[in-house]
Design a protein around this motif. Structure first.
Motif, PDB file in Angstrom:
ATOM      1  N   ARG A 164       0.892   3.208  -7.281  1.00  0.00           N
ATOM      2  CA  ARG A 164      -0.461   2.726  -7.537  1.00  0.00           C
ATOM      3  C   ARG A 164      -0.989   3.259  -8.856  1.00  0.00           C
ATOM      4  O   ARG A 164      -0.586   4.318  -9.309  1.00  0.00           O
ATOM      5  CB  ARG A 164      -1.412   3.050  -6.402  1.00  0.00           C
ATOM      6  CG  ARG A 164      -1.727   4.502  -6.208  1.00  0.00           C
ATOM      7  CD  ARG A 164      -2.707   4.769  -5.067  1.00  0.00           C
ATOM      8  NE  ARG A 164      -2.316   4.149  -3.838  1.00  0.00           N
ATOM      9  CZ  ARG A 164      -3.130   3.375  -3.095  1.00  0.00           C
ATOM     10  NH1 ARG A 164      -4.374   3.205  -3.441  1.00  0.00           N
ATOM     11  NH2 ARG A 164      -2.692   2.821  -1.984  1.00  0.00           N
ATOM     12  N   TYR A 165      -1.883   2.483  -9.443  1.00  0.00           N
ATOM     13  CA  TYR A 165      -2.553   2.879 -10.672  1.00  0.00           C
ATOM     14  C   TYR A 165      -4.005   2.436 -10.544  1.00  0.00           C
ATOM     15  O   TYR A 165      -4.279   1.256 -10.301  1.00  0.00           O
ATOM     16  CB  TYR A 165      -1.904   2.221 -11.893  1.00  0.00           C
ATOM     17  CG  TYR A 165      -2.558   2.619 -13.185  1.00  0.00           C
ATOM     18  CD1 TYR A 165      -2.150   3.761 -13.861  1.00  0.00           C
ATOM     19  CD2 TYR A 165      -3.598   1.874 -13.728  1.00  0.00           C
ATOM     20  CE1 TYR A 165      -2.754   4.143 -15.041  1.00  0.00           C
ATOM     21  CE2 TYR A 165      -4.201   2.242 -14.911  1.00  0.00           C
ATOM     22  CZ  TYR A 165      -3.772   3.375 -15.559  1.00  0.00           C
ATOM     23  OH  TYR A 165      -4.382   3.763 -16.727  1.00  0.00           O
ATOM     24  N   ALA A 166      -4.922   3.367 -10.707  1.00  0.00           N
ATOM     25  CA  ALA A 166      -6.350   3.061 -10.596  1.00  0.00           C
ATOM     26  C   ALA A 166      -6.958   2.948 -11.989  1.00  0.00           C
ATOM     27  O   ALA A 166      -6.788   3.831 -12.826  1.00  0.00           O
ATOM     28  CB  ALA A 166      -7.066   4.144  -9.794  1.00  0.00           C
ATOM     29  N   ALA A 173      -1.275  -0.243 -16.823  1.00  0.00           N
ATOM     30  CA  ALA A 173      -0.933  -0.033 -15.415  1.00  0.00           C
ATOM     31  C   ALA A 173       0.477  -0.538 -15.117  1.00  0.00           C
ATOM     32  O   ALA A 173       1.236   0.117 -14.403  1.00  0.00           O
ATOM     33  CB  ALA A 173      -1.950  -0.747 -14.517  1.00  0.00           C
ATOM     34  N   GLU A 226      -5.999  -2.525 -19.748  1.00  0.00           N
ATOM     35  CA  GLU A 226      -5.782  -1.615 -18.622  1.00  0.00           C
ATOM     36  C   GLU A 226      -4.644  -2.102 -17.729  1.00  0.00           C
ATOM     37  O   GLU A 226      -3.853  -1.302 -17.238  1.00  0.00           O
ATOM     38  CB  GLU A 226      -7.071  -1.473 -17.808  1.00  0.00           C
ATOM     39  CG  GLU A 226      -8.146  -0.706 -18.542  1.00  0.00           C
ATOM     40  CD  GLU A 226      -9.521  -0.884 -17.939  1.00  0.00           C
ATOM     41  OE1 GLU A 226      -9.674  -1.647 -16.956  1.00  0.00           O
ATOM     42  OE2 GLU A 226     -10.456  -0.254 -18.447  1.00  0.00           O
ATOM     43  N   ARG A 263     -12.454  -3.620  -8.016  1.00  0.00           N
ATOM     44  CA  ARG A 263     -13.392  -2.507  -7.875  1.00  0.00           C
ATOM     45  C   ARG A 263     -14.754  -2.956  -8.377  1.00  0.00           C
ATOM     46  O   ARG A 263     -14.876  -3.951  -9.084  1.00  0.00           O
ATOM     47  CB  ARG A 263     -12.909  -1.297  -8.675  1.00  0.00           C
ATOM     48  CG  ARG A 263     -11.601  -0.738  -8.139  1.00  0.00           C
ATOM     49  CD  ARG A 263     -11.123   0.407  -8.949  1.00  0.00           C
ATOM     50  NE  ARG A 263     -11.668   1.656  -8.407  1.00  0.00           N
ATOM     51  CZ  ARG A 263     -11.390   2.845  -8.910  1.00  0.00           C
ATOM     52  NH1 ARG A 263     -10.617   2.967  -9.969  1.00  0.00           N
ATOM     53  NH2 ARG A 263     -11.893   3.926  -8.377  1.00  0.00           N
ATOM     54  N   VAL A 312      -7.484  -1.695  -8.944  1.00  0.00           N
ATOM     55  CA  VAL A 312      -6.381  -0.812  -8.566  1.00  0.00           C
ATOM     56  C   VAL A 312      -5.151  -1.703  -8.471  1.00  0.00           C
ATOM     57  O   VAL A 312      -5.200  -2.776  -7.874  1.00  0.00           O
ATOM     58  CB  VAL A 312      -6.641  -0.113  -7.212  1.00  0.00           C
ATOM     59  CG1 VAL A 312      -5.430   0.695  -6.782  1.00  0.00           C
ATOM     60  CG2 VAL A 312      -7.874   0.757  -7.285  1.00  0.00           C
ATOM     61  N   ASN A 319       0.820  -1.211   0.000  1.00  0.00           N
ATOM     62  CA  ASN A 319       0.000   0.000   0.000  1.00  0.00           C
ATOM     63  C   ASN A 319       0.858   1.268   0.000  1.00  0.00           C
ATOM     64  O   ASN A 319       0.399   2.325  -0.389  1.00  0.00           O
ATOM     65  CB  ASN A 319      -0.936  -0.009   1.207  1.00  0.00           C
ATOM     66  CG  ASN A 319      -2.078   0.959   1.037  1.00  0.00           C
ATOM     67  OD1 ASN A 319      -2.555   1.175  -0.075  1.00  0.00           O
ATOM     68  ND2 ASN A 319      -2.509   1.548   2.126  1.00  0.00           N
TER      69      ASN A 319
END
Length: 112
Positions: free
Chosen positions: A15-17, A99, A95, A81, A22, A11
């Motif tokens: 990061r990539y959302a 990412a 995606e 998500r 994520v 954490n």
């Protein structure tokens, strides 16, 4: 990855959302070149059937893309998500590729 300590360390990484997930990437800074991966889906996503289905999709994505696109010596965590269940699998693959390239370690510029 199974221990909480590893997830908490991830954490603190990059990061990539994306709409379906994520991605967290954390360099372990040890000499082990293994690419470790972890998956998590919260109860906000749905009941156990929905969460397990989402985790299966995330595992399939990781198996397909992490061996050649992941960073050696790093932990990769995929967090599901809400939009990930209905999302097209090919779109999620694209995606995740994006990412992985965005969270890749950048080589440091040589100082002149």
């Amino acid at each position: 990855m199974r221990d909480r300590k590893s997830f908490l360390a991830a954490n603190r990484g990059r990061r990539y959302a994306a709409p379906g997930f994520v991605l967290l990437v954390h360099d372990r800074r040890d000499d082990d070149p293994a690419i470790r991966m972890g998956f998590t889906v919260t109860k906000k996503i749905g009941n156990a059937v929905v969460r397990n289905r989402m985790k299966r999709r995330l595992r399939a994505l990781a198996r397909a893309l992490l061996p050649h696109g992941g960073q050696p010596g790093a932990d990769h965590v995929l967090i599901g998500r809400a939009g990930g269940i209905e999302r097209d699998f090919a779109a999620m693959q694209a995606e995740l590729e994006k990412a992985l390239s965005r969270t890749a370690r950048r080589p440091s510029a040589p100082s002149a």
